[in-house]
Design a protein around this motif. Structure first.
Motif, PDB file in Angstrom:
ATOM      1  N   ILE A  72      14.933 -21.626  22.697  1.00  0.00           N
ATOM      2  CA  ILE A  72      15.877 -21.855  21.595  1.00  0.00           C
ATOM      3  C   ILE A  72      17.282 -22.141  22.127  1.00  0.00           C
ATOM      4  O   ILE A  72      17.766 -21.467  23.044  1.00  0.00           O
ATOM      5  N   GLY A  73      17.912 -23.179  21.583  1.00  0.00           N
ATOM      6  CA  GLY A  73      19.232 -23.583  22.072  1.00  0.00           C
ATOM      7  C   GLY A  73      19.961 -24.412  21.039  1.00  0.00           C
ATOM      8  O   GLY A  73      19.637 -24.359  19.842  1.00  0.00           O
ATOM      9  N   PRO A  74      20.946 -25.182  21.477  1.00  0.00           N
ATOM     10  CA  PRO A  74      21.771 -25.963  20.558  1.00  0.00           C
ATOM     11  C   PRO A  74      20.927 -26.844  19.625  1.00  0.00           C
ATOM     12  O   PRO A  74      19.954 -27.448  20.059  1.00  0.00           O
ATOM     13  N   GLY A  75      21.316 -26.863  18.368  1.00  0.00           N
ATOM     14  CA  GLY A  75      20.599 -27.679  17.384  1.00  0.00           C
ATOM     15  C   GLY A  75      19.504 -26.903  16.661  1.00  0.00           C
ATOM     16  O   GLY A  75      19.013 -27.321  15.611  1.00  0.00           O
ATOM     17  N   ASP A  76      19.109 -25.771  17.224  1.00  0.00           N
ATOM     18  CA  ASP A  76      18.051 -24.970  16.594  1.00  0.00           C
ATOM     19  C   ASP A  76      18.640 -23.949  15.626  1.00  0.00           C
ATOM     20  O   ASP A  76      19.795 -23.518  15.786  1.00  0.00           O
ATOM     21  N   GLU A  77      17.849 -23.577  14.651  1.00  0.00           N
ATOM     22  CA  GLU A  77      18.260 -22.531  13.712  1.00  0.00           C
ATOM     23  C   GLU A  77      17.294 -21.343  13.797  1.00  0.00           C
ATOM     24  O   GLU A  77      16.094 -21.527  13.988  1.00  0.00           O
ATOM     25  N   VAL A  78      17.855 -20.169  13.649  1.00  0.00           N
ATOM     26  CA  VAL A  78      17.044 -18.948  13.697  1.00  0.00           C
ATOM     27  C   VAL A  78      17.383 -18.108  12.472  1.00  0.00           C
ATOM     28  O   VAL A  78      18.558 -17.822  12.216  1.00  0.00           O
ATOM     29  N   ILE A  79      16.368 -17.740  11.720  1.00  0.00           N
ATOM     30  CA  ILE A  79      16.602 -16.979  10.486  1.00  0.00           C
ATOM     31  C   ILE A  79      16.552 -15.481  10.779  1.00  0.00           C
ATOM     32  O   ILE A  79      15.610 -14.983  11.411  1.00  0.00           O
ATOM     33  N   ALA A  80      17.574 -14.777  10.332  1.00  0.00           N
ATOM     34  CA  ALA A  80      17.695 -13.334  10.595  1.00  0.00           C
ATOM     35  C   ALA A  80      18.371 -12.683   9.383  1.00  0.00           C
ATOM     36  O   ALA A  80      18.974 -13.380   8.559  1.00  0.00           O
ATOM     37  N   PRO A  81      18.292 -11.377   9.289  1.00  0.00           N
ATOM     38  CA  PRO A  81      19.057 -10.724   8.215  1.00  0.00           C
ATOM     39  C   PRO A  81      20.538 -10.681   8.558  1.00  0.00           C
ATOM     40  O   PRO A  81      20.909 -10.722   9.732  1.00  0.00           O
ATOM     41  N   SER A  82      21.349 -10.569   7.545  1.00  0.00           N
ATOM     42  CA  SER A  82      22.798 -10.400   7.724  1.00  0.00           C
ATOM     43  C   SER A  82      23.133  -8.913   7.658  1.00  0.00           C
ATOM     44  O   SER A  82      24.156  -8.478   8.180  1.00  0.00           O
ATOM     45  N   SER A 108      13.921  -1.678   0.914  1.00  0.00           N
ATOM     46  CA  SER A 108      13.696  -1.410   2.347  1.00  0.00           C
ATOM     47  C   SER A 108      14.833  -1.922   3.224  1.00  0.00           C
ATOM     48  O   SER A 108      14.910  -1.569   4.389  1.00  0.00           O
ATOM     49  N   PHE A 109      15.708  -2.762   2.695  1.00  0.00           N
ATOM     50  CA  PHE A 109      16.800  -3.410   3.452  1.00  0.00           C
ATOM     51  C   PHE A 109      16.250  -4.376   4.510  1.00  0.00           C
ATOM     52  O   PHE A 109      16.966  -4.730   5.433  1.00  0.00           O
ATOM     53  N   ASN A 110      14.999  -4.773   4.377  1.00  0.00           N
ATOM     54  CA  ASN A 110      14.414  -5.681   5.363  1.00  0.00           C
ATOM     55  C   ASN A 110      14.204  -7.074   4.773  1.00  0.00           C
ATOM     56  O   ASN A 110      14.133  -7.231   3.546  1.00  0.00           O
ATOM     57  N   LEU A 111      14.067  -8.067   5.656  1.00  0.00           N
ATOM     58  CA  LEU A 111      13.870  -9.459   5.219  1.00  0.00           C
ATOM     59  C   LEU A 111      12.651  -9.598   4.319  1.00  0.00           C
ATOM     60  O   LEU A 111      11.656  -8.896   4.498  1.00  0.00           O
ATOM     61  N   THR A 112      12.736 -10.570   3.388  1.00  0.00           N
ATOM     62  CA  THR A 112      11.569 -10.886   2.564  1.00  0.00           C
ATOM     63  C   THR A 112      11.236 -12.363   2.739  1.00  0.00           C
ATOM     64  O   THR A 112      12.135 -13.177   2.979  1.00  0.00           O
ATOM     65  N   VAL A 113       9.969 -12.699   2.563  1.00  0.00           N
ATOM     66  CA  VAL A 113       9.585 -14.114   2.688  1.00  0.00           C
ATOM     67  C   VAL A 113      10.207 -14.940   1.565  1.00  0.00           C
ATOM     68  O   VAL A 113      10.526 -16.114   1.754  1.00  0.00           O
ATOM     69  N   GLU A 114      10.419 -14.313   0.412  1.00  0.00           N
ATOM     70  CA  GLU A 114      11.035 -15.025  -0.708  1.00  0.00           C
ATOM     71  C   GLU A 114      12.441 -15.491  -0.326  1.00  0.00           C
ATOM     72  O   GLU A 114      12.890 -16.552  -0.758  1.00  0.00           O
ATOM     73  N   ALA A 115      13.135 -14.699   0.454  1.00  0.00           N
ATOM     74  CA  ALA A 115      14.494 -15.078   0.872  1.00  0.00           C
ATOM     75  C   ALA A 115      14.459 -16.031   2.064  1.00  0.00           C
ATOM     76  O   ALA A 115      15.318 -16.895   2.200  1.00  0.00           O
ATOM     77  N   ILE A 116      13.451 -15.879   2.909  1.00  0.00           N
ATOM     78  CA  ILE A 116      13.392 -16.703   4.129  1.00  0.00           C
ATOM     79  C   ILE A 116      12.991 -18.146   3.812  1.00  0.00           C
ATOM     80  O   ILE A 116      13.609 -19.101   4.282  1.00  0.00           O
ATOM     81  N   GLU A 117      11.946 -18.297   3.011  1.00  0.00           N
ATOM     82  CA  GLU A 117      11.312 -19.623   2.874  1.00  0.00           C
ATOM     83  C   GLU A 117      12.285 -20.731   2.447  1.00  0.00           C
ATOM     84  O   GLU A 117      12.276 -21.807   3.056  1.00  0.00           O
ATOM     85  N   PRO A 118      13.142 -20.508   1.437  1.00  0.00           N
ATOM     86  CA  PRO A 118      14.038 -21.612   1.042  1.00  0.00           C
ATOM     87  C   PRO A 118      15.035 -22.023   2.124  1.00  0.00           C
ATOM     88  O   PRO A 118      15.627 -23.088   2.030  1.00  0.00           O
ATOM     89  N   LEU A 119      15.197 -21.187   3.144  1.00  0.00           N
ATOM     90  CA  LEU A 119      16.185 -21.501   4.196  1.00  0.00           C
ATOM     91  C   LEU A 119      15.579 -22.293   5.361  1.00  0.00           C
ATOM     92  O   LEU A 119      16.283 -22.738   6.257  1.00  0.00           O
ATOM     93  N   ILE A 120      14.249 -22.455   5.331  1.00  0.00           N
ATOM     94  CA  ILE A 120      13.585 -23.139   6.448  1.00  0.00           C
ATOM     95  C   ILE A 120      13.866 -24.653   6.384  1.00  0.00           C
ATOM     96  O   ILE A 120      13.741 -25.268   5.329  1.00  0.00           O
ATOM     97  N   THR A 121      14.281 -25.203   7.529  1.00  0.00           N
ATOM     98  CA  THR A 121      14.502 -26.655   7.643  1.00  0.00           C
ATOM     99  C   THR A 121      13.761 -27.147   8.885  1.00  0.00           C
ATOM    100  O   THR A 121      13.132 -26.347   9.593  1.00  0.00           O
ATOM    101  N   ASP A 122      13.897 -28.436   9.177  1.00  0.00           N
ATOM    102  CA  ASP A 122      13.264 -28.976  10.385  1.00  0.00           C
ATOM    103  C   ASP A 122      13.847 -28.351  11.646  1.00  0.00           C
ATOM    104  O   ASP A 122      13.218 -28.353  12.707  1.00  0.00           O
ATOM    105  N   ALA A 123      15.080 -27.840  11.526  1.00  0.00           N
ATOM    106  CA  ALA A 123      15.736 -27.253  12.704  1.00  0.00           C
ATOM    107  C   ALA A 123      15.305 -25.806  12.950  1.00  0.00           C
ATOM    108  O   ALA A 123      15.565 -25.248  14.020  1.00  0.00           O
TER     109      ALA A 123
END
Ligand SMILES: Cc1ncc(COP(=O)(O)O)c(C=O)c1O
Length: 381
Positions: A72-82, A108-123
């Protein structure tokens, strides 16, 4: 005296074993790499039931090395909790990739797939669920989502060593698991320490290579790496503490059970949710003060301070609003943050460690209940 974390008393409980193990390292001068590191890596692997363990310098390095191993490097995106400690995003940003923050589940204060999925892009290349406060995130749906989109998963287990999700240890479900052995963690050493674990031998080999300046053979550097080592003294301490980890986690759970019982009568204190199919190892015992008001939470915090009750707010500012992540090279992207924002206004973490007595918990709970009552009356009046 009540402490947020009581490492001294815990040390005294196992002093003989610890002192002996430290003495052994000193006598062998096995400070870097060597038998003590190898022994801990082996024993930690057996404990987690995972094929490969690579000891590294700390939990932040573990995340960075895991991301580097995944390319993973420049141009890539990584989904994480804030809603987490900054290290999770920092490792992403350090590599020139973009942290993308998803909202968390309010219970639970943990990530959910409902929140993750809309943020997924080609990057998007990876997801980093953090098992916050010691309870694993929804790993099964997260792994299914990752598989559907061809993403890698790094479990940030800094706060969750020893927790189990659907029969598997946290850290062994995703492609890579990362651990911190910071002294106050459930498995803490006497300085900095961390580990990367994986069942994928290629990935694990790559992590080991990166952690050692990118070289397997001295002066034959193959890739750009870092210098990140778990040292012999820390490994020897961890090997001793690992033998006690289940007992230590049981003591934390017992303390959490007592807190829950004492707070059961209050409608305004929301105790930590314990979700099905997993264990919570209570790195933190974090309550929410109902009402979504930072002002009230902060008034309770002031009361506790006055009463001499240690406590902390983990975390008062979500990472996506930290100055460094709002502009410039580390500028992040994020989705709707409703639950994250509300959590930052409501949470208070209470003392949690292996040495808490019932009397201490009673005293803490009495102070919290009194303050909740006092601030409630003030709000109503
Ligand atoms: C969720 C999370 N990730 C990563 C880290 C980083 O670990 P370390 O302090 O060992 O670098 C921590 C520790 O504080 C943490 O709580």
């Amino acid at each position: 005296m009540i402490q947020m974390v009581d490492l001294r008393s815990q040390y005294l409980r196992i002093k003989n074993e610890i002192d002996e193990s430290i003495q052994n390292v000193l006598m062998d001068s096995a400070f870097i790499k060597g038998t003590y590191v190898a022994s801990f890596e082996k024993n930690f692997g057996t404990y987690l039931n995972v094929d490969h363990v690579v000891g590294v310098g700390n939990g932040t390095d573990a995340l960075q090395i895991a991301l580097m191993a995944l390319g993973i490097g420049p141009g890539d995106e990584v989904i994480a909790p804030s809603f987490t400690f900054v290290a999770t995003a920092e490792a992403v940003a350090l590599l020139g990739a973009t942290p993308v923050f998803a909202d968390v589940d309010p219970d639970s204060f943990n990530l959910t797939v409902e929140a993750i999925e809309p943020l997924i892009t080609d990057a998007t290349k990876a997801i980093v669920p953090v098992h916050l406060y010691g309870q694993p995130a929804e790993m099964q749906p997260i792994m299914q989502l990752a598989e559907r989109y061809g993403l890698k998963v790094i479990e940030d287990c800094a706060q969750a060593v020893g927790s189990v999700y659907q029969g598997r240890a946290a850290g062994t479900i995703g492609d890579i698991g990362t651990f911190s052995f910071f002294p106050s963690k459930n498995l803490g050493c006497f300085g900095d320490g961390g580990a990367v674990v994986s069942n994928d031998s290629e990935l694990a080999d790559h992590c080991r290579l990166i952690a050692s300046h990118g070289s397997k053979k001295k002066y034959h550097n193959e890739v750009i790496g870092v210098n990140s080592r778990l040292d012999g003294l820390q490994a020897a301490v961890l090997d001793v503490k690992l033998r006690h980890l289940d007992n230590f986690n049981a003591r934390r759970k017992r303390a959490a059970d007592l807190y829950d019982t004492r707070f059961a009568g209050s409608e305004e204190i929301i105790v930590p949710a314990r979700l099905a199919d997993r264990t919570h190892v209570f790195h933190q015992y974090t309550i929410r003060i109902a009402g979504d008001s930072a002002e009230r939470r902060d008034a309770i915090s002031a009361d506790l301070k006055q009463a001499g009750i240690p406590h902390a707010v983990y975390y008062p500012i979500p990472v996506h609003r930290l100055p460094v992540y709002t502009t410039g090279t580390a500028a992040c992207r994020y989705g709707d943050m409703e639950h994250t924002e509300s959590a930052t206004r409501e949470v208070i973490s209470l003392p949690m460690h292996t040495e808490l007595s019932d009397t201490q918990i009673d005293k803490i709970c009495a102070a919290v209940l009194e303050s909740v009552h006092r601030t409630s009356a003030r709000v109503i009046s």
